[in-house]
Design a protein around this motif. Structure first.
Motif, PDB file in Angstrom:
ATOM      1  N   VAL A  36       2.000   6.176  -7.306  1.00 54.29           N
ATOM      2  CA  VAL A  36       1.202   7.114  -8.029  1.00 54.29           C
ATOM      3  C   VAL A  36       1.387   8.590  -7.592  1.00 54.29           C
ATOM      4  O   VAL A  36       1.020   9.421  -8.488  1.00 54.29           O
ATOM      5  CB  VAL A  36      -0.394   6.507  -7.460  1.00 54.29           C
ATOM      6  CG1 VAL A  36      -1.472   7.355  -8.060  1.00 54.29           C
ATOM      7  CG2 VAL A  36      -0.586   5.099  -8.135  1.00 54.29           C
ATOM      8  N   LEU A  37       1.660   8.815  -6.434  1.00 52.36           N
ATOM      9  CA  LEU A  37       1.634  10.511  -6.092  1.00 52.36           C
ATOM     10  C   LEU A  37       2.949  10.872  -6.299  1.00 52.36           C
ATOM     11  O   LEU A  37       3.226  12.271  -6.136  1.00 52.36           O
ATOM     12  CB  LEU A  37       0.927  10.581  -4.772  1.00 52.36           C
ATOM     13  CG  LEU A  37      -0.291  10.209  -4.528  1.00 52.36           C
ATOM     14  CD1 LEU A  37      -0.765  10.451  -2.980  1.00 52.36           C
ATOM     15  CD2 LEU A  37      -1.209  10.969  -5.432  1.00 52.36           C
ATOM     16  N   VAL A  78       0.770  -1.186  -0.136  1.00 48.97           N
ATOM     17  CA  VAL A  78      -0.144  -0.052   0.142  1.00 48.97           C
ATOM     18  C   VAL A  78       0.819   1.337   0.029  1.00 48.97           C
ATOM     19  O   VAL A  78       0.572   2.099  -0.752  1.00 48.97           O
ATOM     20  CB  VAL A  78      -0.994  -0.096   1.137  1.00 48.97           C
ATOM     21  CG1 VAL A  78      -1.820   1.374   1.213  1.00 48.97           C
ATOM     22  CG2 VAL A  78      -2.118  -1.042   0.835  1.00 48.97           C
ATOM     23  N   PRO A  79       1.765   1.263   1.035  1.00 50.86           N
ATOM     24  CA  PRO A  79       2.508   2.779   0.863  1.00 50.86           C
ATOM     25  C   PRO A  79       3.621   2.722  -0.390  1.00 50.86           C
ATOM     26  O   PRO A  79       3.732   3.845  -1.042  1.00 50.86           O
ATOM     27  CB  PRO A  79       3.724   2.392   2.228  1.00 50.86           C
ATOM     28  CG  PRO A  79       3.391   1.131   2.762  1.00 50.86           C
ATOM     29  CD  PRO A  79       2.098   0.493   2.147  1.00 50.86           C
ATOM     30  N   TYR A  80       4.157   1.498  -1.023  1.00 50.92           N
ATOM     31  CA  TYR A  80       4.780   1.777  -1.988  1.00 50.92           C
ATOM     32  C   TYR A  80       3.984   2.128  -3.264  1.00 50.92           C
ATOM     33  O   TYR A  80       4.114   2.970  -4.110  1.00 50.92           O
ATOM     34  CB  TYR A  80       5.413   0.299  -2.532  1.00 50.92           C
ATOM     35  CG  TYR A  80       6.556   0.396  -1.410  1.00 50.92           C
ATOM     36  CD1 TYR A  80       7.685   0.750  -1.880  1.00 50.92           C
ATOM     37  CD2 TYR A  80       6.437  -0.541  -0.455  1.00 50.92           C
ATOM     38  CE1 TYR A  80       8.910   0.571  -1.049  1.00 50.92           C
ATOM     39  CE2 TYR A  80       7.733  -0.834   0.306  1.00 50.92           C
ATOM     40  CZ  TYR A  80       8.861  -0.148  -0.200  1.00 50.92           C
ATOM     41  OH  TYR A  80       9.954  -0.023   0.883  1.00 50.92           O
ATOM     42  N   PHE A  81       2.640   1.601  -3.361  1.00 54.76           N
ATOM     43  CA  PHE A  81       1.660   2.067  -4.469  1.00 54.76           C
ATOM     44  C   PHE A  81       1.572   3.550  -4.558  1.00 54.76           C
ATOM     45  O   PHE A  81       1.398   4.137  -5.225  1.00 54.76           O
ATOM     46  CB  PHE A  81       0.358   1.324  -4.021  1.00 54.76           C
ATOM     47  CG  PHE A  81      -0.554   1.593  -5.335  1.00 54.76           C
ATOM     48  CD1 PHE A  81      -0.608   1.018  -6.624  1.00 54.76           C
ATOM     49  CD2 PHE A  81      -1.882   2.433  -4.844  1.00 54.76           C
ATOM     50  CE1 PHE A  81      -1.508   1.550  -7.527  1.00 54.76           C
ATOM     51  CE2 PHE A  81      -2.787   2.894  -5.669  1.00 54.76           C
ATOM     52  CZ  PHE A  81      -2.528   2.274  -6.927  1.00 54.76           C
ATOM     53  N   TRP A  82       1.063   4.112  -3.179  1.00 51.28           N
ATOM     54  CA  TRP A  82       1.048   5.478  -2.805  1.00 51.28           C
ATOM     55  C   TRP A  82       2.271   6.204  -3.242  1.00 51.28           C
ATOM     56  O   TRP A  82       2.157   7.257  -3.932  1.00 51.28           O
ATOM     57  CB  TRP A  82       0.994   5.632  -1.192  1.00 51.28           C
ATOM     58  CG  TRP A  82       0.408   6.947  -0.806  1.00 51.28           C
ATOM     59  CD1 TRP A  82       1.506   8.067  -0.268  1.00 51.28           C
ATOM     60  CD2 TRP A  82      -0.582   7.346  -0.611  1.00 51.28           C
ATOM     61  NE1 TRP A  82       0.641   9.111   0.161  1.00 51.28           N
ATOM     62  CE2 TRP A  82      -0.740   8.755  -0.133  1.00 51.28           C
ATOM     63  CE3 TRP A  82      -2.156   6.715  -1.056  1.00 51.28           C
ATOM     64  CZ2 TRP A  82      -1.808   9.529   0.013  1.00 51.28           C
ATOM     65  CZ3 TRP A  82      -3.364   7.737  -0.762  1.00 51.28           C
ATOM     66  CH2 TRP A  82      -3.181   8.904  -0.233  1.00 51.28           C
ATOM     67  N   LEU A  83       3.394   5.635  -2.919  1.00 49.12           N
ATOM     68  CA  LEU A  83       4.646   6.428  -3.509  1.00 49.12           C
ATOM     69  C   LEU A  83       4.807   6.541  -5.087  1.00 49.12           C
ATOM     70  O   LEU A  83       4.905   7.527  -5.647  1.00 49.12           O
ATOM     71  CB  LEU A  83       5.981   5.743  -2.803  1.00 49.12           C
ATOM     72  CG  LEU A  83       7.196   6.510  -3.075  1.00 49.12           C
ATOM     73  CD1 LEU A  83       7.103   8.020  -1.934  1.00 49.12           C
ATOM     74  CD2 LEU A  83       8.252   5.618  -2.689  1.00 49.12           C
TER      75      LEU A  83
END
Lengths: 291, 361
Positions: free
Chosen positions: A16-17, A9-14
Motif C-alpha cells: 500500500v505504501l 501485515v508487513p507485506y500489505f504495508w509495503l
C-alpha cells in the motif's frame, strides 16, 4: 493461519505504501504530456488496452539527452554524502556524551535532542535565514567580537545548505548511535584497557566497531532524505546549487511535464533503493548474529 | 415521544448546517486585496468566504490541471489562463448573474480577448507592467547623475551592471517576464516563440548574470524598501509598494518605478471559475461583488495596481489614478506589449535555458 496473517501485515504495508504509489508514478513516466486534466495521456479512463499499447520509454531516453539530469543527480549525491559525513562528525560526539552521561540525566538529554521537533521544520529553516544573512545574528556577533570586519556571505551558498541539512538531520544521526552506545557493555572497554590499549585505541578498536550498526542506520537516515531534499536548498541555497529535487520541481511546475517529472522520480528511487537494500541486508545479518 | 425528540434534533441539526452550507473558496495572489473587502462580502451576502493565497502561476496551474482543487474562484495571469481554458479547466461565465458587467473597461477587455476570446471565461481583476524599480540615490551614486534609469540598458548593459553589482540587483525569477524584455532590448519580437531568437535573449541575460544578486519574485519589495539593493526588475505595483514602505519608514531611501522606454510587458490577472467549482453560484456572486465600482476601487487603492473596471475610476484616490506608473498615459500605453503562451516544446527550451542562466549548467 494466524501466522500467515501476521506475516502478511508487513507485506500489505509495503504494497500500500510503496508498490502502489510507485506503480502509479511509473505508469505516468511511460505516458505522454498533453494539455488536459490531468496533463498526461493515456489515462486509466481510456481503458487498459490503450494504456498498454501507448506506453513507451521515451521519457527515460530523453533524460539521457541532456547533461542537466545526471549533473543534478551527481551533485545531489555529493551534497548528500558530504552532509552525511558532517552530520556524523557532529552527531557521534553528542551521542557518545549522552551515552556516557549519568543515568538520571539521559532522559533529559534525549528530550533536548527531540525538543526542536516540536517547532515546524519550515520555521526552523526560516530561522537560519535570519541567522546567516549578511545583516544576520551570526555576522553581527562576529562583527561585535571583532573577528571580522566585512560581513561573511553564507546565505545563498552551498555552505548554508550544508548547515541547514546538518542541523535538520542531526537528531536522526544521534538517536540510533546513542541506542547502540547505550547498550555497549562498559566492562569491554575496561578489558581492552587492562590488555594494554590506550583510551584512544580502546575507543577505536572497541567502541566504534560495536556502534557500527548505529552509525550505518544514522547515515542512511540522513543520506536518503538529504538526496531528494528540496526545501533546504531552495530556501538557504543560491540559484547555483543544483539538486535533483529542484529539477523535479521545475519539470513538474514550470514545464508541466508530469511524465518526465515521473521519470526523474523513478530514477531517483532506483538510486535510493540500492543503499536501502544494503541497509536491510545489514540489519538481517545483525539479527542473525544476535540470535 | 423519543421519536419526536430525535426528529426535532435532526431537523435542528440540518438547519444549523444549512446556515453554514453556503461557502465560497477564493484562491488569489498574496498581498493582492484590501482584506476589509473580505468581511464586507460576508456581511453583504451571508456567504462564508474562505480566502487562500498563492505566489506563482505555476503552482496554481498545477492545481487546476490536477483537478478537484475545491476552489470556486482563481486568478491566473493571461497566458496561463489561455492555456488552462484550452485544457478545459474553466467554466464559461453566466453573464446573467453578473449585473455589474457594465462597469468593465472596454480598453482592457479588448486586450484580454487575446487570452480569453470574447471574454467568456474570465473578468479582469488587475493589470500592470513589468519594469525597473530603482533606488534613485544609490543608482545616481553608482552611475552618475545622467544615468538613464528608465532604459532596459540599465539592467542589460554589462557596463552599467558591473557598477550596480556592488549595491545589489534583483531579477524576477520568471523567464516569461525576463526573456521578452531582453528581446525587446535587442529590438527583436518580445513574443517570439522561435528557439533561435530566444537564444539571443539568453546571451544578453548570461552577459549580466555575474552582476545579478538574486533571482526571486517577491523578496525585492523588502530589499528595495530597506535599501539592500539598488535595482530590481519587477512588477509595477510591487515596486510602488516598496516605494511607500520606504517613505513610511523615513529611512532616506527613495524608490521609483519606471516602465522601460523601449517598451514594457503588460500583463493581466483574470478571475475565473474552475470547471469543477463546488459552488459556482456563490463564485458568480463573488465576481459580481468584485466588479462593483467602489469595491474594485478599494482594492486598487490598497494594492497600487490598475484594474479593468472603468466605473471604479471615479472612486480611485489621486495617488493611484493620477500616477502614470499605475495608469499609463496614452503614449506609454501604446508602448506596452503583451505575450502569448509558449507551446510545450518551446516552454521546455525556455525552462532549460533559465536553469542554465541561473545555475551555469
Amino acid at each position: 493461519m494466524r501466522r500467515a496473517l501476521l506475516i502478511s501485515v508487513p507485506y500489505f504495508w509495503l504494497l500500500v505504501l510503496f508498490l502502489v504509489p510507485f506503480a502509479m508514478v511509473f505508469k505516468i513516466s511511460l505516458s505522454d504530456s498533453v494539455l488536459a486534466i490531468p496533463p498526461y495521456a493515456p489515462t486509466m479512463k481510456e481503458g487498459i488496452w490503450a494504456l498498454l499499447t501507448q506506453l513507451d520509454f521515451e521519457n527515460f531516453t530523453f533524460l539521457t539527452t541532456d547533461d542537466l539530469y545526471w549533473k543534478a543527480y551527481l551533485s545531489s549525491v555529493r551534497i548528500a554524502a558530504i552532509s552525511t559525513v558532517l552530520t556524523l562528525a557532529v552527531g557521534y560526539p553528542v551521542a557518545y556524551a549522552m551515552a556516557r552521561a549519568p543515568e538520571e540525566w539521559r532522559a533529559t538529554l534525549m528530550m533536548l535532542v527531540i525538543l526542536p521537533f516540536w517547532t515546524s521544520f519550515l520555521i526552523r529553516v526560516y530561522a537560519w535565514i535570519g541567522i546567516l544573512s549578511t545583516e544576520g545574528f551570526l555576522n553581527q556577533f562576529l562583527f561585535g567580537i571583532g573577528l571580522i570586519s566585512e560581513p561573511l556571505t553564507i546565505l545563498n551558498t552551498p555552505t548554508a545548505v550544508y548547515i541547514g541539512i546538518v542541523y535538520t538531520y542531526v537528531p536522526f544521526m544521534i538517536l540510533p548511535i546513542y541506542a547502540a552506545l547505550e547498550r555497549l557493555d562498559g566492562s569491554l572497554i575496561e578489558a581492552a584497557e587492562d590488555l594494554g590499549c590506550s583510551r584512544l585505541q580502546a575507543f577505536w578498536l572497541v567502541t566504534i566497531p560495536l556502534s557500527k550498526n548505529g552509525i550505518i542506520a544514522g547515515c542512511f537516515l540522513v543520506f536518503i532524505p538529504a538526496l531528494g531534499e528540496f526545501v533546504i536548498p531552495s530556501l538557504l541555497g543560491g540559484s547555483s546549487t543544483l539538486m535533483i529535487g529542484k529539477v523535479l520541481f521545475e519539470e513538474f511546475f514550470s514545464n508541466r511535464d508530469w511524465p518526465v517529472a515521473s521519470a526523474v522520480a523513478v530514477i531517483l528511487l532506483l538510486i535510493l533503493i540500492v543503499p536501502i537494500i544494503l541497509f536491510q541486508r545489514n540489519e538481517q545479518k545483525q539479527a542473525e548474529a544476535d540470535q | 415521544m423519543t421519536k419526536t425528540l430525535i426528529a426535532t434534533v435532526a431537523v435542528a441539526a440540518l438547519t444549523a448546517s444549512a446556515a453554514f452550507a453556503e461557502e465560497v473558496r477564493v484562491y488569489n495572489w498574496s498581498d493582492y486585496i484590501d482584506e476589509d473587502l473580505l468581511t464586507q462580502f460576508e456581511e453583504e451576502t451571508g456567504i462564508k468566504l474562505i480566502y487562500d493565497v498563492f505566489d506563482s502561476n505555476e503552482v496554481l496551474e498545477t492545481k487546476m490541471l490536477t483537478g478537484g482543487s475545491g476552489y470556486d474562484v482563481v486568478v491566473p495571469s493571461g497566458t496561463f489562463l489561455q492555456r488552462q481554458i484550452t485544457a478545459g479547466a474553466f467554466q464559461p461565465l453566466d453573464k446573467s448573474k453578473l449585473s455589474n458587467a457594465g462597469n468593465l473597461w472596454d480598453v482592457i477587455e479588448a486586450r484580454t480577448e487575446q487570452y480569453d476570446p470574447g471574454n467568456t471565461h474570465s473578468i479582469n481583476y488587475m493589470w500592470g507592467t513589468t519594469g525597473l524599480g530603482v533606488n534613485v540615490g544609490k543608482v545616481t551614486e553608482a552611475l552618475g547623475a545622467d544615468a538613464a534609469m528608465d532604459s532596459l540598458a540599465l539592467i542589460f548593459d554589462p557596463a552599467n551592471m558591473e557598477k550596480l553589482a556592488e549595491c545589489g540587483v534583483h531579477f524576477l525569477d520568471a523567464p516569461a517576464e525576463v526573456i521578452p524584455a531582453a528581446l525587446q532590448f535587442l529590438g527583436e519580437d518580445p513574443d517570439s516563440h522561435d528557439p533561435e531568437v530566444i537564444a539571443k535573449a539568453e546571451a544578453v541575460v548570461a552577459g549580466v548574470r555575474p552582476y545579478i544578486t538574486k533571482f526571486h519574485s517577491s523578496e525585492y519589495i523588502n530589499a528595495l524598501a530597506n535599501g539592500d539593493i539598488c535595482v530590481a526588475f519587477g512588477w509595477s505595483g510591487d515596486i510602488l509598494q516598496a516605494r511607500d514602505r520606504a517613505a513610511e519608514a523615513e529611512n532616506g531611501v527613495e524608490i521609483a518605478y519606471n516602465a522601460p522606454t523601449e517598451g514594457a510587458l503588460m500583463w493581466f490577472d483574470q478571475m475565473a471559475i474552475p470547471v469543477d467549482a463546488p459552488n459556482p453560484d456563490a463564485a458568480h456572486k463573488f465576481l459580481n461583488f468584485i466588479m462593483d465600482a467602489e469595491n474594485m476601487a478599494a482594492a486598487s487603492n490598497y494594492v497600487y495596481y490598475a484594474n479593468g473596471n472603468k466605473a471604479s475610476q471615479e472612486f480611485l484616490v489621486e495617488d493611484v489614478i493620477g500616477d502614470t506608473a499605475i495608469y499609463p498615459d496614452e503614449a506609454t500605453l501604446e508602448n506596452l506589449y503583451t505575450t502569448t503562451p509558449y507551446p510545450q516544446k518551446v516552454q521546455r527550451t525556455v525552462t532549460r535555458l533559465w536553469t542554465k542562466i541561473k545555475s551555469g549548467t
